[in-house]
Design a protein around this motif. Sequence first.
Motif, mmCIF file in Angstrom:
data_model
loop_
_atom_site.group_PDB
_atom_site.id
_atom_site.type_symbol
_atom_site.label_atom_id
_atom_site.label_comp_id
_atom_site.label_asym_id
_atom_site.label_seq_id
_atom_site.Cartn_x
_atom_site.Cartn_y
_atom_site.Cartn_z
ATOM 1 N N MET A 168 0.830 -1.212 0.000
ATOM 2 C CA MET A 168 0.000 0.000 0.000
ATOM 3 C C MET A 168 0.865 1.263 0.000
ATOM 4 O O MET A 168 0.517 2.249 -0.634
ATOM 5 N N ALA A 169 1.988 1.224 0.687
ATOM 6 C CA ALA A 169 2.909 2.369 0.673
ATOM 7 C C ALA A 169 3.465 2.568 -0.737
ATOM 8 O O ALA A 169 3.583 3.701 -1.214
ATOM 9 N N TYR A 224 15.260 -2.270 -11.760
ATOM 10 C CA TYR A 224 14.040 -1.484 -11.581
ATOM 11 C C TYR A 224 13.305 -1.989 -10.330
ATOM 12 O O TYR A 224 13.604 -3.078 -9.828
ATOM 13 N N PRO A 225 12.329 -1.227 -9.854
ATOM 14 C CA PRO A 225 11.566 -1.669 -8.670
ATOM 15 C C PRO A 225 10.966 -3.059 -8.815
ATOM 16 O O PRO A 225 10.977 -3.846 -7.861
ATOM 17 N N ILE A 226 10.476 -3.401 -10.005
ATOM 18 C CA ILE A 226 9.868 -4.719 -10.185
ATOM 19 C C ILE A 226 10.905 -5.833 -10.062
ATOM 20 O O ILE A 226 10.626 -6.901 -9.528
ATOM 21 N N ASP A 263 2.239 -7.273 -8.069
ATOM 22 C CA ASP A 263 0.884 -6.949 -8.537
ATOM 23 C C ASP A 263 0.651 -5.444 -8.574
ATOM 24 O O ASP A 263 0.101 -4.910 -9.543
ATOM 25 N N THR A 264 1.060 -4.751 -7.519
ATOM 26 C CA THR A 264 0.864 -3.304 -7.407
ATOM 27 C C THR A 264 1.623 -2.567 -8.498
ATOM 28 O O THR A 264 1.087 -1.671 -9.149
ATOM 29 N N ILE A 278 -0.016 -0.353 -11.754
ATOM 30 C CA ILE A 278 0.313 1.034 -12.091
ATOM 31 C C ILE A 278 0.921 1.123 -13.492
ATOM 32 O O ILE A 278 0.626 2.036 -14.249
ATOM 33 N N ASP A 279 1.795 0.169 -13.833
ATOM 34 C CA ASP A 279 2.454 0.171 -15.151
ATOM 35 C C ASP A 279 2.574 -1.262 -15.649
ATOM 36 O O ASP A 279 3.502 -1.978 -15.282
#
Length: 136
Positions: free
Chosen positions: A29-30, A51-53, A69-70, A74-75
């Motif tokens: 959620m953050a 990258y973050p993923i 999933d989050t 978003i992208d």
Amino acid sequence: MLSALSSDLHRKRLKSLKFLHTCRGFDPMAIKGMLLKDRSLIHSKDSRGLYPIHIACMSSHDESPDIVDTILEIDHLAARYTDALGQLPLHIACRNVGPLTRKGVTLKNRTTIKGPCVSRMVLTLLRAYPQGAAER
């Protein structure tokens, strides 16, 4: 003027580093809140070109599949991002040594599985980018 620009770049870099650290598996959620405020964070890279993923896919935290999933929510193109070595998030998720079953599942010997559900992460990434399975 130059010092204001330098200060702004420093703030952006710190924000990016904080986001990358959060993607290690602490709070989906953050992450969603941070991305909704600043979508450019999705393109942050660490010193290794991850990258973050990618970071979420290598994490051993229970929330890692939720973070993947989050990020894809978003992208959806994030499943196609390659790191400095040309690896997709799918490649990294396949090497994750976490359990293959859902978190919180109690087995016959009464042990509880902790850690990310790697199979869920892999399936999510395959749904987002099926061609990734054929890439090296």
